[in-house]
Design an enzyme around this catalytic site. Structure first.
Site, PDB file in Angstrom:
ATOM      1  N   LYS A  22       0.767  -1.307  -0.003  1.00 16.23           N
ATOM      2  CA  LYS A  22      -0.043  -0.049   0.159  1.00 16.23           C
ATOM      3  C   LYS A  22       0.923   1.267   0.042  1.00 16.23           C
ATOM      4  O   LYS A  22       0.548   2.202  -0.774  1.00 16.23           O
ATOM      5  CB  LYS A  22      -0.775  -0.106   1.386  1.00 16.23           C
ATOM      6  CG  LYS A  22      -1.317   1.271   1.573  1.00 16.23           C
ATOM      7  CD  LYS A  22      -2.456   1.261   2.630  1.00 16.23           C
ATOM      8  CE  LYS A  22      -1.621   1.411   4.221  1.00 16.23           C
ATOM      9  NZ  LYS A  22      -1.413   2.746   4.489  1.00 16.23           N
ATOM     10  N   ASN A  23       1.836   1.226   0.911  1.00 17.70           N
ATOM     11  CA  ASN A  23       2.590   2.367   1.149  1.00 17.70           C
ATOM     12  C   ASN A  23       3.606   2.919  -0.020  1.00 17.70           C
ATOM     13  O   ASN A  23       4.376   3.783   0.022  1.00 17.70           O
ATOM     14  CB  ASN A  23       3.214   2.508   2.495  1.00 17.70           C
ATOM     15  CG  ASN A  23       2.224   2.793   3.582  1.00 17.70           C
ATOM     16  OD1 ASN A  23       1.107   3.332   3.193  1.00 17.70           O
ATOM     17  ND2 ASN A  23       2.412   2.296   4.766  1.00 17.70           N
ATOM     18  N   CYS A 116      -4.842  13.083  12.753  1.00 16.61           N
ATOM     19  CA  CYS A 116      -5.467  12.021  12.525  1.00 16.61           C
ATOM     20  C   CYS A 116      -5.254  10.988  13.807  1.00 16.61           C
ATOM     21  O   CYS A 116      -4.788  11.462  14.659  1.00 16.61           O
ATOM     22  CB  CYS A 116      -5.181  11.221  11.408  1.00 16.61           C
ATOM     23  SG  CYS A 116      -3.723   9.809  11.609  1.00 16.61           S
ATOM     24  N   ARG A 121       0.599  14.620  13.209  1.00 16.22           N
ATOM     25  CA  ARG A 121       0.838  14.512  11.697  1.00 16.22           C
ATOM     26  C   ARG A 121       1.097  15.730  10.994  1.00 16.22           C
ATOM     27  O   ARG A 121       0.276  15.824   9.941  1.00 16.22           O
ATOM     28  CB  ARG A 121       0.020  13.261  11.087  1.00 16.22           C
ATOM     29  CG  ARG A 121       0.030  11.937  12.019  1.00 16.22           C
ATOM     30  CD  ARG A 121      -0.797  10.884  11.186  1.00 16.22           C
ATOM     31  NE  ARG A 121       0.095  10.087  10.384  1.00 16.22           N
ATOM     32  CZ  ARG A 121      -0.207   9.189   9.415  1.00 16.22           C
ATOM     33  NH1 ARG A 121      -1.567   9.055   9.554  1.00 16.22           N
ATOM     34  NH2 ARG A 121       0.708   8.700   8.607  1.00 16.22           N
ATOM     35  N   ASP A 307       4.282   0.452  12.829  1.00 17.59           N
ATOM     36  CA  ASP A 307       3.039  -0.269  12.333  1.00 17.59           C
ATOM     37  C   ASP A 307       3.113  -1.744  13.096  1.00 17.59           C
ATOM     38  O   ASP A 307       1.795  -2.215  12.662  1.00 17.59           O
ATOM     39  CB  ASP A 307       3.208  -0.491  10.755  1.00 17.59           C
ATOM     40  CG  ASP A 307       3.312   0.884  10.118  1.00 17.59           C
ATOM     41  OD1 ASP A 307       2.177   1.331   9.534  1.00 17.59           O
ATOM     42  OD2 ASP A 307       4.496   1.324  10.063  1.00 17.59           O
ATOM     43  N   ARG A 421      -8.972  -0.273   4.690  1.00 18.60           N
ATOM     44  CA  ARG A 421      -8.105   0.684   3.911  1.00 18.60           C
ATOM     45  C   ARG A 421      -6.476  -0.012   3.535  1.00 18.60           C
ATOM     46  O   ARG A 421      -5.909   0.744   2.626  1.00 18.60           O
ATOM     47  CB  ARG A 421      -7.704   1.844   4.844  1.00 18.60           C
ATOM     48  CG  ARG A 421      -9.013   2.611   5.257  1.00 18.60           C
ATOM     49  CD  ARG A 421      -8.515   4.129   6.036  1.00 18.60           C
ATOM     50  NE  ARG A 421      -7.924   4.769   5.247  1.00 18.60           N
ATOM     51  CZ  ARG A 421      -7.948   5.963   5.334  1.00 18.60           C
ATOM     52  NH1 ARG A 421      -8.652   6.429   6.425  1.00 18.60           N
ATOM     53  NH2 ARG A 421      -7.128   6.890   4.797  1.00 18.60           N
TER      54      ARG A 421
END
Ligand code: EPU
Length: 444
Positions: A22-23, A116, A121, A307, A421
């Site tokens: 994803k990243n 968030c 952030r 993460d 997501r």
């Protein structure tokens, strides 16, 4: 809001394949704005953030097409340089279009990506670098937009005060078409950054990591189309490895990239987790003996990733003894603790003594709100039981899902959209490992 209903207590067994990262995907999409040619990105995970980022591109007038894990993007139809607030606010990576828009069109307007669920952030490190490259940036609080202008971006020497993964990528994207050479010092060395560099090089960019934390970009006048396959998602692999061992199962992970998991595999072995190399891209994860307690401090790459700490905490609820996790990258990444407690986990917060927090922590200590804690203590082993839980963040969501798989009884997870997501079709993939999961469209 959708709900997952999970009947826990079943060890996961079988094979699962890791999806594309994803990243990297989200940043590769932003990179496609750097050329009018067609760009094709393969191995794209079919997750909500991918669709959100493609919406950002579409809102600029760019043509995109997604078909069977392959995304085609052609930017020649781009007709505006403003990301609408409702589309941009859905994901922070939307801010990454600024570099390509400035480089090609001299202007960009993006909504403030804002704070968030995992912390304040800010994007101060991105802004500082773009300003050094000649961008004029103003923030308009009345509409919540950043206005950026640059007749021509130029190269600069930029030293990041602290690590920033996306900030490093934002400046690379701004520098590839800028005039002259840009040197990024104290640049992020997350493996996703290097995959993005490989993609940009395949488009004709001149980008090179010359030292572990130094990247040099020589601006070129034009980039061309490319076809690029994304690397596997290391966060998925860690999630699957921990799902295997925490449930007492035995899982073979395909599209495995062990070289990206150094810090994880080291502490995994300390905890009694075993990874068996089947071949270059296949790894078997299984627990050998009782789970041992561990002490983790999250760090930028090559350290133990932030993460990974949430699913690790779940694993440690099953360990013998007291484990600790000290989160140093984000100031608020423990939202899962309240939900694990509902399932019977015994977890306390604490704040380890730190001499100079502003230089120790990766976030800006001055942005930190009262009431946050930077560390937890997990007392194990604790049998987990069913509960009704709610999630508000992607990694917290995956963690609570794993907890429900470990727990006895039937758990209900509200807010599964957060898991969507970052994880493609998670319930179907876990069902193939024996998990009993169903999804309800409406909150119960
Ligand atoms: N920070 C600032 N100012 C900046 C930039 C960052 O204060 O200008 C702070 C952040 O608030 C954070 C810390 O510095 O506390 C590190 O931020 P960084 O920029 O490195 O993280 P990020 O780019 O926002 C990416 C991933 C995260 C992952 C981190 C760490 C993407 C889209 N996101 O975030 O992934 O946790 O790097 O590797 O690449 C996820 O996938 O769930 C996720 C959150």
């Amino acid at each position: 809001m959708q709900t997952l209903i999970i009947q826990g207590g079943i060890p996961l067994r079988g094979e699962i394949a890791v999806a594309g990262a994803k990243n990297v995907a989200l940043k590769a999409f932003a990179s496609a704005i750097l050329t009018d040619d067609r760009v094709e990105i393969l191995n794209v995970p079919l997750i909500a953030d991918v669709y959100y980022m493609l919406d950002v591109l579409k809102s600029l007038g760019i043509e995109t097409d997604i078909h069977d894990h392959s995304v085609q993007i052609q930017s020649f139809s781009l007709k505006n340089t403003t990301v609408p607030i409702d589309i941009g606010a859905r994901l922070r990576t939307s801010s990454l279009v600024v570099g390509p828009l400035l480089a090609r069109f001299g202007e960009a307007r993006i909504p403030n990506p804002g704070g968030c669920r995992i912390g304040a952030r800010p994007i101060d490190r991105h802004i500082h670098g773009l300003q050094k490259m000649g961008a004029k940036i103003t923030y308009h609080p009345e509409d919540g937009f950043f206005y950026l202008q640059a007749s021509k971006l130029h190269g600069a020497e930029i030293e990041f005060e602290k690590n920033t993964h996306t900030g490093t990528e934002a400046l690379i994207l701004a520098a590839v078409l800028a005039e002259g050479e840009t040197v990024l010092k104290n640049a992020a060395c997350e493996v996703e950054v290097d995959d993005l560099i490989r993609f940009l090089v395949s488009m004709g960019a001149q980008v090179k990591r010359i030292k572990e934390r130094e990247i040099v970009i020589r601006g070129v006048s034009k980039l061309h189309g490319a076809r690029f396959s994304l690397m596997p998602d290391r966060n998925e692999e860690v999630t699957f490895a921990l799902a295997a061992v925490a449930t007492g199962g035995d899982v073979i992970v395909r599209h495995s990239r062990r070289a990206h998991l150094g810090a994880f595999l080291k502490v995994f072995a300390q905890a009694g987790g075993s990874h068996e190399v089947i071949d270059d891209t296949t790894t078997r994860y299984v627990q050998k003996g009782p789970i041992q307690s561990t002490d983790i401090v999250t760090k930028p790459h090559p350290g133990f990733m932030t993460d990974w700490q949430a699913p690790w905490a779940l694993y440690m609820t099953q360990a013998v003894g007291i484990s600790t996790i000290h989160e140093t990258v984000f100031e608020s990444r423990f939202s899962y603790v309240s939900e694990l407690r509902k399932m019977g986990a015994h977890i306390d917060f604490f704040d380890p003594p730190v001499q100079d927090p502003e230089s120790y922590y990766n976030f800006n200590w001055s942005d930190r709100l009262e009431g946050y804690h930077q560390a937890i203590r997990i007392f194990g082993p604790t049998p987990l039981h069913d509960a009704v839980v709610e999630i508000d963040d992607l990694r917290a969501g995956a963690t609570v899902l794993l907890a429900a798989l470990v727990a006895s009884g039937t758990s209900y997870i509200h807010g599964v959209e957060q898991i969507d997501r970052g994880y493609e079709n998670i319930e179907e993939r876990f069902q193939k490992l024996g998990a009993r999961i169903t999804r309800k469209e409406k909150e119960l």
